[in-house]
Design an enzyme around this catalytic site. Structure first.
Site, short mmCIF file in Angstrom:
data_model
loop_
_atom_site.label_atom_id
_atom_site.label_comp_id
_atom_site.label_asym_id
_atom_site.label_seq_id
_atom_site.Cartn_x
_atom_site.Cartn_y
_atom_site.Cartn_z
CG HIS A 148 -7.72 -0.18 9.54
ND1 HIS A 148 -8.29 -1.24 8.67
CD2 HIS A 148 -7.99 -0.81 10.97
CE1 HIS A 148 -8.98 -2.09 9.32
NE2 HIS A 148 -8.95 -1.83 10.69
CG ASP A 184 -7.60 -1.06 5.43
OD1 ASP A 184 -6.78 -0.56 6.21
OD2 ASP A 184 -8.59 -1.57 5.94
N GLY A 226 -10.44 -6.10 16.01
CA GLY A 226 -9.34 -6.96 16.32
C GLY A 226 -9.33 -8.23 15.04
CG ASN A 227 -12.48 -10.93 13.87
OD1 ASN A 227 -13.24 -10.33 14.64
ND2 ASN A 227 -12.02 -12.12 13.52
CB SER A 228 -8.76 -5.09 11.33
OG SER A 228 -10.13 -4.67 11.41
CG LEU A 275 -8.82 14.26 -9.67
CD1 LEU A 275 -8.95 14.33 -11.09
CD2 LEU A 275 -10.56 13.70 -9.45
N GLY A 276 -5.84 15.03 -7.40
CA GLY A 276 -5.51 15.96 -6.58
C GLY A 276 -7.04 17.09 -6.08
#
Length: 260
Positions: free
Chosen positions: A66, A96, A175-177, A232-233
């Site tokens: 992200h 992620d 911002g730590n992500s 799975l759809g």
């Protein structure tokens, strides 16, 4: 879109099971901070800021998917303020995670620890950029608040995914992500990903266990995507007996939408 870097060899990664001596927070910072980078993502005329961690000395960097989603250009800033254009090796929104590559050699790579050895109450340190370059390298300390937590995250696309994470009270802010969660032995045992944001709650952050991340990282380096994943759809909701009695639905799975 940002061009992808060629994938191929050298994808096998290992965690270090020997934990070594316990370190102070100051020692952890000195050891790991040279491996922590700022990720600047240019999108729609603005720039968002995230964090990443160097895990190979030849310029491979791990961050959150992200952090770079929708970016037209990516710049990586090292702890010594050197700047590099970054290319995408691969991203995986389900976990992620994203792998970037910069053209640099002999970088300080962080040591990857074994998140399977973590215990609740164990000291951890987070390093990252909670408000951009002005606060780059900010270090917070806490403990492992919980293990094997399952959280539900809604992506920008509207898709809902479940993630198994480490819970910590070390301060994690925007911002730590993508930055490292580090054990008391100076080893990266998680990638900081999210927090519970509310005026009611405080000190509830989440990190992706490094043991869960490594198979994804290896696939991204080797293939550019994650292999062996069945789709799975459909999008569905679980209907419990209580919800069924209240809503009139039969307990089970309610199909909400079908992928086309």
């Amino acid at each position: 879109t940002i061009p992808s870097y060629p994938t191929g060899e050298g994808a096998t990664l290992e965690v270090e099971t020997d934990r070594g001596p316990e370190l102070t927070a100051q020692e952890i910072y000195r050891r790991v901070n040279p491996s922590v980078v700022t990720v600047l993502a240019q999108l729609d005329g603005s720039v968002s800021v995230g964090t990443g961690v160097i895990f190979r000395s030849d310029g491979y960097i791990l961050t959150n998917a992200h952090v770079i989603e929708g970016a037209a250009n990516l710049i990586v800033v090292l702890d010594n303020n050197e700047e590099y254009a970054a290319q995408v090796i691969g991203t995986d929104t389900t976990t992620d995670l994203a792998v970037l590559k910069i053209e640099a050699e002999n970088l300080t790579a962080a040591e990857l620890g074994d998140s399977g050895q973590l215990q609740v109450g164990e000291k951890v340190v987070a390093i990252g950029n909670p408000a951009g370059l002005n606060l780059a390298g900010s270090t917070t300390q806490g403990c492992v608040s919980g293990l094997d937590r399952t959280i539900t995250v809604t992506l920008d696309s509207g898709e809902t995914i479940s993630m198994e994470v480490i819970q910590t009270d070390a301060a994690i802010n925007p911002g730590n992500s993508g930055g490292p969660l580090i054990n008391e032995y100076g080893q990266v045992i998680g990638i900081n990903s999210s927090r519970l944001s509310s005026s009611t709650y405080n000190g509830i952050g989440f990190a992706i266990p490094i043991n869960n991340a490594l198979p994804v990282v290896e696939d991204l380096i080797r293939y550019g995507y994650v292999t062996g994943r069945v789709k799975l759809g459909i999008t569905y909701y679980t209907i419990s007996e209580v919800v069924g009695a209240m809503s009139g639905y039969t307990p089970g799975l309610l199909v909400y939408s079908v992928d086309t």
